[in-house]
Enzyme design. Structure first.
Site, PDB file in Angstrom:
ATOM      1  N   SER A 372       0.845  -1.194   0.000  1.00 51.48           N
ATOM      2  CA  SER A 372       0.000   0.000   0.000  1.00 51.48           C
ATOM      3  C   SER A 372       0.878   1.241   0.000  1.00 51.48           C
ATOM      4  O   SER A 372       1.656   1.472   0.928  1.00 51.48           O
ATOM      5  CB  SER A 372      -0.925   0.014   1.221  1.00 51.48           C
ATOM      6  OG  SER A 372      -1.549   1.278   1.374  1.00 51.48           O
ATOM      7  N   GLU A 373       0.748   2.063  -1.042  1.00 51.92           N
ATOM      8  CA  GLU A 373       1.575   3.256  -1.165  1.00 51.92           C
ATOM      9  C   GLU A 373       1.353   4.207   0.007  1.00 51.92           C
ATOM     10  O   GLU A 373       2.308   4.720   0.603  1.00 51.92           O
ATOM     11  CB  GLU A 373       1.257   3.964  -2.485  1.00 51.92           C
ATOM     12  CG  GLU A 373       2.062   5.232  -2.719  1.00 51.92           C
ATOM     13  CD  GLU A 373       1.620   5.973  -3.965  1.00 51.92           C
ATOM     14  OE1 GLU A 373       2.435   6.701  -4.541  1.00 51.92           O
ATOM     15  OE2 GLU A 373       0.441   5.821  -4.347  1.00 51.92           O
ATOM     16  N   LYS A 470      -7.025 -17.439  14.432  1.00 52.84           N
ATOM     17  CA  LYS A 470      -7.990 -17.974  13.457  1.00 52.84           C
ATOM     18  C   LYS A 470      -7.408 -19.131  12.667  1.00 52.84           C
ATOM     19  O   LYS A 470      -8.142 -19.806  11.918  1.00 52.84           O
ATOM     20  CB  LYS A 470      -8.447 -16.849  12.519  1.00 52.84           C
ATOM     21  CG  LYS A 470      -9.272 -15.789  13.239  1.00 52.84           C
ATOM     22  CD  LYS A 470      -9.614 -14.624  12.328  1.00 52.84           C
ATOM     23  CE  LYS A 470     -10.498 -13.617  13.062  1.00 52.84           C
ATOM     24  NZ  LYS A 470      -9.849 -13.055  14.262  1.00 52.84           N
ATOM     25  N   GLU A 611     -17.281 -16.998  10.062  1.00 53.87           N
ATOM     26  CA  GLU A 611     -17.012 -16.428  11.379  1.00 53.87           C
ATOM     27  C   GLU A 611     -17.321 -17.442  12.475  1.00 53.87           C
ATOM     28  O   GLU A 611     -18.308 -18.167  12.419  1.00 53.87           O
ATOM     29  CB  GLU A 611     -17.850 -15.162  11.582  1.00 53.87           C
ATOM     30  CG  GLU A 611     -17.463 -14.370  12.805  1.00 53.87           C
ATOM     31  CD  GLU A 611     -18.195 -13.035  12.871  1.00 53.87           C
ATOM     32  OE1 GLU A 611     -17.619 -12.090  13.433  1.00 53.87           O
ATOM     33  OE2 GLU A 611     -19.320 -12.943  12.355  1.00 53.87           O
TER      34      GLU A 611
END
Length: 690
Positions: A372-373, A470, A611
């Site tokens: 991500s820039e 998770k 979930e």
């Protein structure tokens, strides 16, 4: 006598602090042992509306006059005070009042003749009277001292007939006292009193009568929209005492005090209290529906600079109720100090905090790897500002790239040859990865594989994977992909010719991270609700981001190869209880069956695809302790590298070829038998790609 004093208070309080008057009189004095209500003296019958309209309009009319007009009024007022000072000085000197005799008129005329040029020269009327303070009084003192010089020359040196010589000394002193009193009175009337009668003051209680509480109370005196009811303290010896005129109450009277005085806000001024003690206090205050804020640390207390601006909202980590273990500095620096360190996913919640902690350990160089820039730019700027504040510089290298590209990882690792790698790059948002399984597996699984291969090829000393709870018996693609990442490192560590120490650290949710429920709940509360939760029985483990990052670094230092470290996350927290706590600590109430008129409603939306109700940290049993009380070593089964290699080859073919998510799920299920995709979800995916 007591009744007389109480009635005087009844009369005075509404004119000193109208916003608090009715509450003080309507039985509020019962806290101190009085009950005015029984005597039929309910001052709520006073016409407060009239008081809050007519005087306010008059005061606003004065304040809104032009500056020249206000200066003219001030000059006329000072002239009157100058004449009054002559009368008082003359009466003190001769012991009799003689208002309009020739000596009095002569002295007053000379004093006025000199006063206005002196006042103009010294800029007495250029200052704003309604903001008068110590500097204003100092300026008046200089002006009066200057006035004394010509008065001494005229009435002492030249001996004005009939005028006592001592008046030249007495008059400037008395004049200064009158001027200072007038300025302070005007300031109170035009600023403090106008604000008081124009706004409703918040009634606050300071919890803690120590140094921090006293400094905070002193700061509150300058806040015109705040009325300090008193202090609350655990020290029974302070019960019934007063600190600078403010009453102190023992904590066993807290609930009664909050209900009897209509307190709007409680300010916690106990920065030295343990986290456990703070949690007890906060949980006690949650039941009262008052807004709670706190002083953050001892730093400002030591510096003696506590202000209202230092107050902050109660942080959710304060509800965890356990003391943070101070990091072992030897472990913190073992794999970082003087080393070249690479952090993939450096712009994420955990990755960015790892970078902050790493900079403090003085690495030789830090490589920031991020796809991500904006995230990469943000963490780079933050780290550079941070290094300026601490006074030393760590060379930073930024790499805008994705770990899913094998050739890019090989290039970066060969160029920088890091000593230590923290692999935090991953897609972690469960619903998004569930809806985009191919992209999720490509980034998480193949990104980890390419990083592991590149690290081994250039001889990285320590490689640590940031995993998640998770990954334990996963019910979603994200969790299953992270379990495969663990299997890759476990299998790679078992290879006979491997030189890199591969390890992984597994933990639960971190408070305040991107995608966390905490910022979501804050935004929902700020907008007036409702708060949305997926299930009322859902629970999660929580840990603060700094503590998690510190434990990851220390676990890396203890690794020998192939370990699955598990962080002690404390007790799981019900999400609905977390939501209720956040509502109550905001000074609001939960709207439910018991309180249909509450402020914020909590709505259940149902579990999202993949979930789980409850998260786990261990697949197997009997985790082994380590040298750190918060780090355990899990006993997890693993696959041989040959099996892992075959499955990864099939995953890569699906990603590069058909992109069939159903086929991908079959391969994942072979590697992670605990994972069984939901049939409805698989049908939806099949329909989408057909």
């Amino acid at each position: 006598m007591t009744l007389t004093i109480i009635r005087m208070i009844e009369f005075i309080v509404p004119f000193c602090h109208p916003a608090s008057a009715s509450s003080v009189i309507r039985g509020r004095m019962s806290v101190a042992g009085y009950d005015l209500m029984e005597k039929g003296r309910d001052i709520s019958m006073v016409d407060e509306t009239a008081w809050q309209t007519v005087p306010a309009r008059v005061l606003r009319l004065l304040v809104n006059q032009t500056r020249d007009m206000r200066r003219f009024v001030a000059a006329i007022m000072d002239g009157v005070l100058c004449i009054m000072a002559v009368w008082i000085a003359y009466s003190l000197r001769l012991g009799t009042w003689n208002l309009f005799s020739a000596p009095v008129i002569s002295f007053a005329g000379v004093a006025l003749l000199f006063w206005y040029p002196i006042a103009s020269l010294l800029g007495i009327y250029r200052s704003l009277i309604r903001f008068s303070g110590a500097r204003t009084v100092a300026g008046l003192a200089i002006a009066c001292a200057t006035l004394a010089i010509p008065l001494l020359i005229v009435f002492v040196v030249f001996r004005w007939p009939v005028v006592p010589r001592t008046l030249a000394i007495l008059h400037p002193i008395i004049f200064l006292m009158l001027l200072a009193s007038s300025r302070i009175t005007i300031r109170f009337i035009l600023l403090d009193l106008l604000n008081i009668i124009s706004t409703k003051a918040r009634r606050v209680l300071v919890y803690g009568a120590g140094r921090a509480g006293q400094q905070l109370a002193l700061s509150l005196r300058h806040e015109t929209q705040v009325y300090l009811v008193g202090f609350v303290d655990d020290d029974v010896r302070l019960d019934g005492q007063r600190l600078d005129g403010i009453p102190v109450f023992h904590t066993n009277r807290l609930e009664t005090l909050l209900s009897d005085t209509d307190v709007d806000e409680v300010l916690l001024a106990i920065p030295s209290a343990s986290r456990g003690r703070r949690r007890e206090i906060i949980e006690r205050l949650q039941k009262t529906d008052v807004y709670v804020r706190s002083l953050p640390s001892l730093t400002h207390i030591i510096e003696g600079s506590v202000t209202v601006n230092d107050l902050r909202e109660i942080q959710i980590d304060e509800l965890l109720g356990r003391e943070a273990v101070a990091p072992n500095q030897v472990l913190m620096g073992k794999t970082i100090a003087g080393k070249t360190v690479l952090v993939s996913g450096s712009g994420g919640s955990i990755g960015s905090e790892l970078c902050r902690q790493i900079v403090l350990c003085h690495p030789k160089k830090l490589i920031l790897l991020e796809q991500s820039e904006y995230a990469l730019y943000s963490i780079e700027q933050e780290l550079r500002n941070m290094m300026k504040s601490v006074g030393y510089d760590v060379p930073l290298t930024i790499e805008l790239a994705t770990v899913a590209e094998r050739s890019t990882m090989i290039r970066i690792y060969r160029h920088h040859r890091p000593d230590t790698v923290f692999h935090a790059a991953a897609y972690k948002h469960v619903p998004l990865v569930e809806a985009n399984p191919i992209s999720g597996v490509r980034n998480n699984v193949m990104g980890t594989l390419h990083s592991v291969e590149a690290a081994e090829a250039v001889g990285v000393a320590n490689f640590t994977l940031i995993s998640t709870d998770k990954a334990v018996r996963p019910t979603n693609v994200m969790g299953a992909s992270k379990r495969i990442c663990e299997l890759i490192l476990q299998a790679y560590a078992e290879k006979p010719d491997v030189s890199t120490i591969f390890s992984m650290v597994r933990f639960g949710n971190v408070l305040g991270s991107s995608g966390s429920v905490v910022p979501l709940f804050k935004a929902q509360i700020a907008s007036g609700g409702p708060i949305t939760i997926t299930h009322r029985e859902i629970t999660r483990y929580f840990m603060t981001i700094p503590e998690a990052a510190q434990l990851v670094i220390q676990a890396t230092a203890m690794a020998k190869g192939g370990e699955v470290f598990v962080l002690d996350m404390g007790q799981p927290v019900r999400i609905v209880d977390l939501a209720r706590s956040m509502v109550r600590l905001s000074g609001l109430t939960v709207r439910d069956r018991e309180q249909p008129d509450g402020d914020i409603e909590i709505i259940e939306t149902g579990l999202r695809p993949g979930e789980k109700l409850y998260e786990e940290l261990l697949i197997g049993d009997n985790p082994e302790p380590t040298n750190h009380p918060r780090i355990l070593r899990a006993q997890e089964k693993l696959w041989p590298w040959s099996t892992i290699t075959q499955a990864l080859h099939e995953i890569d073919e699906v990603i590069r070829g058909s992109g069939n998510p159903v086929l991908m799920m079959e391969i994942i299920h072979r590697l992670v038998p605990e994972y069984t995709p939901d049939a409805i979800w698989v049908a939806q995916l099949t329909k989408r790609i057909s």
